[in-house]
Design an enzyme around this catalytic site. Structure first.
Site, PDB file in Angstrom:
ATOM      1  CE  LYS A 280      -3.899   1.693   2.792  1.00 50.47           C
ATOM      2  NZ  LYS A 280      -4.877   1.316   3.915  1.00 50.47           N
TER       3      LYS A 280
ATOM      4  CG  ASP B 181     -14.391   1.132  -0.441  1.00 47.51           C
ATOM      5  OD1 ASP B 181     -15.316   1.534  -0.182  1.00 47.51           O
ATOM      6  OD2 ASP B 181     -13.315   1.682  -0.572  1.00 47.51           O
TER       7      ASP B 181
HETATM    8  P1  AMP Z   1      -9.718   4.058   1.359  1.00 49.22           P
HETATM    9  O1  AMP Z   1     -10.492   5.348   1.906  1.00 49.22           O
HETATM   10  O2  AMP Z   1      -8.296   4.138   1.881  1.00 49.22           O
HETATM   11  O3  AMP Z   1     -10.087   3.019   1.687  1.00 49.22           O
HETATM   12  O4  AMP Z   1      -9.575   4.377  -0.120  1.00 49.22           O
HETATM   13  C1  AMP Z   1     -10.747   4.412  -0.941  1.00 49.22           C
HETATM   14  C2  AMP Z   1     -10.090   4.465  -2.595  1.00 49.22           C
HETATM   15  O5  AMP Z   1      -9.416   5.443  -2.863  1.00 49.22           O
HETATM   16  C3  AMP Z   1      -9.180   3.306  -2.585  1.00 49.22           C
HETATM   17  O6  AMP Z   1      -9.577   2.745  -4.279  1.00 49.22           O
HETATM   18  C4  AMP Z   1      -7.953   3.764  -2.680  1.00 49.22           C
HETATM   19  O7  AMP Z   1      -7.056   2.873  -3.622  1.00 49.22           O
HETATM   20  C5  AMP Z   1      -8.105   5.017  -3.243  1.00 49.22           C
HETATM   21  N1  AMP Z   1      -6.957   5.900  -2.763  1.00 49.22           N
HETATM   22  C6  AMP Z   1      -6.942   6.309  -1.364  1.00 49.22           C
HETATM   23  N2  AMP Z   1      -5.851   7.004  -1.215  1.00 49.22           N
HETATM   24  C7  AMP Z   1      -5.214   7.141  -2.477  1.00 49.22           C
HETATM   25  C8  AMP Z   1      -4.056   7.879  -3.089  1.00 49.22           C
HETATM   26  N3  AMP Z   1      -3.191   8.572  -2.296  1.00 49.22           N
HETATM   27  N4  AMP Z   1      -3.863   7.687  -4.459  1.00 49.22           N
HETATM   28  C9  AMP Z   1      -4.632   6.944  -5.121  1.00 49.22           C
HETATM   29  N5  AMP Z   1      -5.699   6.342  -4.861  1.00 49.22           N
HETATM   30  C10 AMP Z   1      -5.882   6.269  -3.188  1.00 49.22           C
HETATM   31 MG    MG Z   2      -9.743   0.935   1.235  1.00 49.95          MG
END
Ligand code: AMP
Ligand code: MG
Length: 474
Positions: A104, A244
């Site tokens: 990650k 998700d």
């Molecule tokens: P999360 O809230 O961390 O579960 O992320 C939700 C979505 O946003 C997922 O598809 C992650 O891969 C994407 N995401 C979160 N942070 C980033 C980032 N810095 N760059 C690209 N995608 C991100």
């Molecule tokens: Mg996530």
């Protein structure tokens, strides 16, 4: 050499994009979990900083970015996916269980949308610490294999911060949102393929059920009911229970703005973006049920060709979440209170305790203090609302008070990742000193045992720490 066996990449073409991690300026290992590595049969020599950051794939890996969808704070995003993560592959651990190894923060992917694909050291070590603490606390969870700095500065709201990557282990990264993605595409062939895969990997008994997709839904429901009951028993607030971020396996995943309650408050919310309190402590069970209803919707075409008939079969499964969760929750708190038998009034007794704690007492400490009173210690303040509640409990527990106290101390942690200690450790690590992180990690590895010289790790935040807010700027 790591013995990868990458079933997801092999069997599920069309569910991911083959991808590679970004090359970074100066990869440097911050932490490697040698015990977990050994459980996974990994050779630590192979897991260099280059491998941990994703710049170099280990031999046998098939790095991929997985696609998924998800409801975020109630709104549906038809395409999310690994925006900054890579699944390197799977290994079979020493217990014979298949485990994913993923990164990650390893750079942009086709699913990055507007994001930079990166992660910074504070949130990476936070996920490391809390995942490992949850594991030691007996909660199903993803785990941390390692963390490495990239040598890059990554711009976040607070300014430029040290970039880092987390290597994470999970029994799989299948999410409710993975099913939602193919359901939204109305791709029933892939939905069926995914269902077969999930059943074979996590719930093989469901394969022989009359309606395997319905049996899968039941199994995920039960795993999530048990998981959320454990969270509630620890005062844990996940913070982003988007679909998700809900696994099919029943493991806790994605430690972002999560936190543990100090003074008990069933309305506790820590995430700065959760202004409506959607993911507040007490909302976690109904939200889990809501997420399961989204999984049920996704599975409908596999439950019955006739939509009305499929709904008629799925609804009772989802409605049954409530009693199953209640049973898991009652069992959890019975154990916390040293009750070894089940009686009718137990839920009332537990709820009366929570009402006494609400807004008044430290959640974690209170259970240790109750056990201490059984050893004749005057552990509770005179004014404590617990004093009034105690007689009913004392009348309910067994005769052998020492045995009850011992069983309570084996169930109720002395050490949890206290918010102020986590912040202190992450601030130091961001400034280049991982000493406090290492010490906290070590204390949290034995959460039930009093450790010499570690008294301050058991205490709630000092009053000047103020109200705790977590940020999603991960
Ligand atoms: P999360 O809230 O961390 O579960 O992320 C939700 C979505 O946003 C997922 O598809 C992650 O891969 C994407 N995401 C979160 N942070 C980033 C980032 N810095 N760059 C690209 N995608 C991100
Ligand atoms: Mg996530």
């Amino acid at each position: 050499m790591t013995a990868f066996d990458n079933s997801y990449a092999r069997e599920l073409a069309g569910f991911y994009t083959p991808w590679a991690g970004a090359v970074t300026p100066a990869p440097k290992t911050l932490k490697f979990n040698a015990v977990l590595a050994s459980e996974l049969g990994l050779d630590p020599v192979e897991w260099t900083a280059d491998v941990l950051t994703g710049a170099t794939a280990p031999v046998g890996a098939t790095p991929i970015a997985q696609v998924y969808a998800g409801h975020q704070f109630g709104g549906f995003s038809p395409q999310l996916g690994d925006g900054r993560a890579l699944l390197l592959g799977e290994v079979i651990d020493s217990h014979g269980n298949r485990r994913d190894i993923a990164l990650k923060g390893s750079g942009r992917t086709p699913y990055s949308r507007g994001g930079d694909g990166k992660a910074v050291v504070g949130p990476v070590l936070r996920e490391y610490l809390i995942g490992e603490a949850m594991h030691a606390l007996g909660v199903p969870t993803t785990r941390a294999l390692g963390a490495a700095l990239t040598g890059e500065r990554v711009l976040r709201e607070a300014g430029p911060l040290p970039g880092a990557v987390l290597a994470r282990v999970a029994s799989s990264h299948l999410r409710v949102g993975t099913f939602q993605y193919f359901a939204a595409q109305q791709d029933h062939a892939k939905l069926r393929q995914l269902t077969h895969y999930a059943i074979a990997r996590h719930y093989p008994d469901a394969a022989t059920a009359d309606v395997p997709a319905l049996a899968l839904l039941e199994a995920v429901r039960d795993a999530q009911a048990a998981l959320v009951a454990k969270w509630m028993g620890l005062g844990f607030v996940h913070g982003v229970m988007n679909t998700d971020n809900m696994t099919i396996s029943g493991e806790t995943i994605d430690y972002g703005p999560c936190a543990f309650i100090d003074t008990f408050d069933e309305r506790a919310v820590f995430s700065s973006i959760d202004t409506g309190g959607r993911y507040a402590y007490a909302n976690q069970p109904p939200i889990a049920q809501w997420n399961l209803a989204r999984l049920a919707e996704a599975l409908l075409p596999l439950i019955d060709e006739d939509t009305d008939a499929a709904i008629a079969k799925a609804v009772p499964v989802i409605n049954d979440f409530a009693p199953r969760y209640e049973a898991a929750w009652t069992a959890e708190f019975r154990a916390k209170l040293g009750l070894t038998t089940a009686q009718d009034g137990d839920a009332d007794l537990i709820n009366a305790l929570l009402a006494a704690l609400q807004g008044k007492a430290d959640f974690t400490q209170s259970f240790r203090q109750l056990a201490a009173t059984l050893r004749g210690k005057d552990a509770l303040p005179d004014s404590s609302a617990l004093q009034a509640w105690m007689p009913a409990w004392r009348a309910r527990i067994g005769e052998d008070k020492n045995a009850v106290a011992t069983s309570m101390d084996a169930k109720n942690p002395l050490y949890i990742p206290r918010n102020h200690l986590v912040e202190e450790a992450l601030d130091a690590a961001t400034a280049g000193d991982t000493g406090p992180f290492e010490e906290l990690l070590e204390v949290l590895a034995q959460p039930f045992l009093a450790q010499a010289g570690k008294d301050r790790f058991a205490l709630p935040a000092p009053s000047d720490f103020g109200r705790y807010t977590t940020f999603c700027g991960t």
